[in-house]
Design a protein around this motif. Structure first.
Motif, PDB file in Angstrom:
ATOM      1  N   GLU A 461     -19.110   9.015  38.156  1.00 18.41           N
ATOM      2  CA  GLU A 461     -19.333   7.376  38.550  1.00 18.41           C
ATOM      3  C   GLU A 461     -17.988   6.978  38.959  1.00 18.41           C
ATOM      4  OE1 GLU A 461     -20.705   5.679  34.803  1.00 18.41           O
ATOM      5  OE2 GLU A 461     -22.634   6.893  34.640  1.00 18.41           O
ATOM      6  N   VAL A 462     -17.001   7.340  38.410  1.00 17.63           N
ATOM      7  CA  VAL A 462     -15.928   6.695  38.921  1.00 17.63           C
ATOM      8  C   VAL A 462     -15.233   7.003  40.382  1.00 17.63           C
ATOM      9  CG1 VAL A 462     -13.352   6.921  38.601  1.00 17.63           C
ATOM     10  CG2 VAL A 462     -14.519   6.341  36.741  1.00 17.63           C
ATOM     11  N   SER A 515      -6.183   1.535  34.953  1.00 16.86           N
ATOM     12  CA  SER A 515      -7.466   1.477  34.224  1.00 16.86           C
ATOM     13  C   SER A 515      -8.586   2.594  34.786  1.00 16.86           C
ATOM     14  CB  SER A 515      -8.526   0.205  34.621  1.00 16.86           C
ATOM     15  OG  SER A 515      -7.958  -1.029  34.352  1.00 16.86           O
ATOM     16  N   GLY A 516      -9.193   3.126  33.681  1.00 19.15           N
ATOM     17  CA  GLY A 516      -9.841   4.519  34.031  1.00 19.15           C
ATOM     18  C   GLY A 516     -10.169   5.229  32.865  1.00 19.15           C
ATOM     19  N   ILE A 528      -1.534  14.018  28.107  1.00 19.02           N
ATOM     20  CA  ILE A 528      -2.774  13.326  28.142  1.00 19.02           C
ATOM     21  C   ILE A 528      -3.124  13.154  29.703  1.00 19.02           C
ATOM     22  CG2 ILE A 528      -1.813  10.804  28.343  1.00 19.02           C
ATOM     23  CD1 ILE A 528      -4.145  10.174  26.304  1.00 19.02           C
ATOM     24  N   GLY A 529      -4.434  13.513  29.798  1.00 18.45           N
ATOM     25  CA  GLY A 529      -4.787  13.234  31.140  1.00 18.45           C
ATOM     26  C   GLY A 529      -5.835  11.963  31.613  1.00 18.45           C
ATOM     27  N   ILE A 530      -5.454  11.165  32.624  1.00 19.95           N
ATOM     28  CA  ILE A 530      -6.378  10.248  32.927  1.00 19.95           C
ATOM     29  C   ILE A 530      -6.730   9.880  34.311  1.00 19.95           C
ATOM     30  CG2 ILE A 530      -4.190   8.694  33.143  1.00 19.95           C
ATOM     31  CD1 ILE A 530      -5.799   6.377  31.877  1.00 19.95           C
ATOM     32  N   LEU A 531      -8.136   9.487  34.485  1.00 17.06           N
ATOM     33  CA  LEU A 531      -8.833   9.249  35.973  1.00 17.06           C
ATOM     34  C   LEU A 531      -8.613   7.865  36.274  1.00 17.06           C
ATOM     35  CD1 LEU A 531     -10.171  10.470  38.495  1.00 17.06           C
ATOM     36  CD2 LEU A 531     -12.407  10.426  37.142  1.00 17.06           C
ATOM     37  N   SER A 532      -8.252   7.451  37.186  1.00 21.24           N
ATOM     38  CA  SER A 532      -8.312   5.953  37.933  1.00 21.24           C
ATOM     39  C   SER A 532      -9.765   5.762  38.452  1.00 21.24           C
ATOM     40  CB  SER A 532      -7.150   5.647  38.669  1.00 21.24           C
ATOM     41  OG  SER A 532      -7.638   6.267  39.897  1.00 21.24           O
ATOM     42  N   ASP A 533      -9.901   4.381  38.533  1.00 18.57           N
ATOM     43  CA  ASP A 533     -11.178   3.986  39.016  1.00 18.57           C
ATOM     44  C   ASP A 533     -11.290   4.301  40.332  1.00 18.57           C
ATOM     45  OD1 ASP A 533     -12.007   2.983  36.507  1.00 18.57           O
ATOM     46  OD2 ASP A 533     -11.342   0.907  36.956  1.00 18.57           O
ATOM     47  N   THR A 534     -10.162   4.582  41.288  1.00 22.34           N
ATOM     48  CA  THR A 534     -10.122   5.216  42.332  1.00 22.34           C
ATOM     49  C   THR A 534     -10.224   6.529  42.673  1.00 22.34           C
ATOM     50  OG1 THR A 534      -7.692   4.631  42.556  1.00 22.34           O
ATOM     51  CG2 THR A 534      -9.285   2.759  43.264  1.00 22.34           C
TER      52      THR A 534
END
Length: 622
Positions: A461-462, A515-516, A528-534
């Motif tokens: 979705e992101v 944000s993500g 830690i791994g994080i995926l942005s809204d972009t």
């Protein structure tokens, strides 16, 4: 990544060939004995494409590969051939005696399992042929097939001797020669006839025993050989060692083996067999339920190798095993049932694909892909498999189900339970089906994350919101900026993980740089791994080699799949703890999907002091 590339990365991250004492593989894992475990970059190995997991177990470093382990091992063997370290670091060895015992047994039996399991399966197929009247036990075809199938077990001391010599780092030809002494026809004939109880040799009494199919006597003998050879090499000049060292080894080791070690080893094997047999006589259903239910944990820790000597002793004396092989069978089929339950229940497409690929090997007794990739990851299905194994084990224990040959404990091993004139095969089938069905049903009944709201779906979705505007990555840490190329860890410095920068933290807190969605966490909470809204994937790795702290000084505030906003606290960590352990504070912040973007620009200068969530540190150009 090709098999060759994966092997090269594995050897490099282990610390090179100079850090490896021994390497071998089982059905799904690469196994290593190493000189210095501190040189192993276990975190980097776990991230390699093609690696399902990595761990230290039973004194070994194990890398779970799955069905491709044979191909990867071939490439590892090419890299390590003739280059392995001859010395070990005693200070680095585990003080746990049990771990060292398991390591020895595993290192001896794993390399020869192919011959053992292949011969065992052939015996099972022969049993089917006899039951179906395709063959008779008196036919010449059966006699030839029986010789092919039985040779491995009859001459097992030779296989064990060669493998044990490699494990104990002594001359393999001398080890095999000792096995030949044990199996010498004169001794076997005297033992069979029973007319000569012993022979005298220089005042020693040599008992006449048949050591065919035994394993403990030759293991102990080769262990003694390893010490005798080391002493002989010290006292014999190098110019004469090729002649006199083998002579001294045989003249010293063989008589001691025949007079003391072999009879002692045989006695140990007998008592092991008696212990397990008595255990099932006294509490068959309970013992079966406990072993069947706990077998996945026993296999994961490598403790199942402790049962190998007892298993071979039982097969050699009685012709069957009631412990390791039967209970491993029900545990493996319960694991297969739980994996099938996940296939039916999960809505996560990626997990469904993994479960489907793991299900078929698990039916045939190769359960590591199912355990590490599916059931243990989801937890509840793993518990379901343990319940299924316990039910099947209780049935096996109640009816004393016997396995008559050594084979991989999967569906193809069922023929090894055929026994003429008994219901042993019927009970075996009932137990196997029960464990499979219970594992399957319990997985369907248990509540666990089936994928409706997993991070995988959120990620897709992101990604839909990804646009052409540059993405700005704010500082996840307060501290001093460093160039990624200066990272002491070559994996990060060479940008194998991705492009980015390093930060020497001045404050023990990691915050969300945008944000993500949190896409990756670690049990030790150091990364830690994080995926942005972009659509930008960022890995934040606090310090280097901090996985060795096993979570000490780290506290994670969010879970995998959680939604976070810029500035949300992700991890707290203690800088002092990292420094006290002499670990580097250099913390890489990298874009793991860098190839998807036009460019990654570092927006801050080297040695600039930045404040978390307030400084723009990276710009991702689409």
């Amino acid at each position: 990544m090709t098999h060759k590339e994966l092997a090269e990365q594995i050897v490099a991250n282990i610390g090179g060939t100079e850090n490896i004492n021994q390497n071998w593989h089982c059905i799904t894992r690469l196994r290593f004995n190493v000189k210095d475990r501190d040189k192993i970059k276990i975190d980097d190995i776990k991230q390699l494409d093609g690696v399902m997991g990595a761990q230290f177990q039973s004194g070994q470093f194990q890398i779970i590969i799955g069905s491709e382990v044979g191909n990867v091992y071939q490439e590892v063997a090419k890299l390590t051939e003739g280059k392995l370290s001859e010395t070990e670091a005693p200070t680095k060895k585990s003080g746990n005696v049990l771990d060292q015992v398991f390591d020895v047994i595993s290192g001896i039996f794993t390399p020869i399992l192919a011959a053992i399991t292949g011969s065992g399966l052939l015996k099972g197929l022969m049993a089917i042929a006899v039951v179906c009247n395709v063959l008779t036990e008196t036919s010449s075809t059966y006699i030839v097939l029986n010789a092919i199938a039985d040779a491995t077990f009859y001459f097992l001391p030779f296989l064990v001797a060669f493998s044990a010599a490699n494990k104990f780092k002594t001359n393999p030809s001398l080890g095999v020669a000792l096995a030949g002494v044990l199996m010498y026809p004169t001794f076997i004939a005297n033992a069979a006839a029973g007319e000569i109880a012993s022979l005298k040799f220089l005042g020693l009494s040599i008992p006449m025993q048949n050591y065919s199919s035994t394993v403990i006597p030759i293991i102990l003998a080769v262990l003694l050989l390893s010490y005798v050879e080391k002493i002989a090499k010290k006292i014999v000049p190098n110019s004469l060692s090729i002649i006199f060292v083998p002579l001294i080894c045989l003249l010293v080791t063989a008589p001691i083996m025949l007079a003391f070690i072999a009879p002692l080893g045989s006695l140990i094997g007998t008592y092991l067999e008696m212990f397990f047999t008595k255990l099932f006589e006294i509490a068959g259903p309970l013992a079966g339920a406990l072993m069947g239910g706990l077998m996945p944990l026993i296999v994961i820790t490598g403790m199942h190798y402790a049962f190998f000597p007892g298993t071979f002793a039982s097969i050699e004396k009685f012709g069957y095993d009631i412990m390791l092989l039967p209970l491993n069978l029900v545990a493996n089929l319960a694991q297969a049932g739980a994996t099938l339950g996940v296939i039916f229940k999960t809505k996560d497409k990626k997990m469904k694909q993994i479960a489907i690929s793991a299900f078929i090997p698990s039916v045939f007794g190769i359960t590591e892909p199912a355990i590490y990739g599916v059931t243990m990851k989801l937890k509840k299905p793993f518990y379901a498999s343990m319940i299924g194994g316990a039910v099947g084990g209780a049935i096996f224990g109640t009816f004393a189900v016997k396995s008559f040959s050594f084979a991989v404990p999967g569906i193809l091993a069922v023929p090894t339970y055929i026994e003429s004139g008994t219901n042993n095969l019927i009970y075996a089938i009932i137990g196997v089906l029960s464990s499979f069905v219970v594992g399957f049903v319990m997985t369907l009944l248990f509540k666990f994350d089936t994928g409706e709201a997993t991070s995988e779906n959120k990620i897709s979705e992101v990604n839909k919101t990804n646009n052409e505007a540059p993405s700005k990555i704010m500082a996840p840490l307060s501290g001093t900026v460093k160039q990624l190329k200066d990272c002491p860890d070559e994996t990060f410095a060479s940008e194998l993980v991705g492009k980015g920068l390093g930060i020497i933290p001045s404050e023990g807190q990691v915050v969300a740089p945008f944000s993500g969605i949190v896409t990756m966490t670690t049990p030790t909470n150091h990364a830690i791994g994080i995926l942005s809204d972009t659509g930008v994937e960022v890995l934040i790795h606090v310090g280097l080699e901090t996985v060795s702290l096993n979570g000490e000084g780290f506290k994670r505030h969010i879970e995998e799949g959680s939604r976070v906003n810029l500035g949300d606290v992700l991890i707290d960590f203690d800088i002092k703890t990292i420094q006290e352990k002499n670990l580097s504070l250099f913390s890489p912040v990298v874009i793991t999907n860098s190839p998807e973007f036009l460019d990654i620009v570092v927006a801050v200068k080297e040695n600039e002091v930045i404040e978390k969530s307030k400084e723009e540190v990276l710009i991702v150009v689409n």
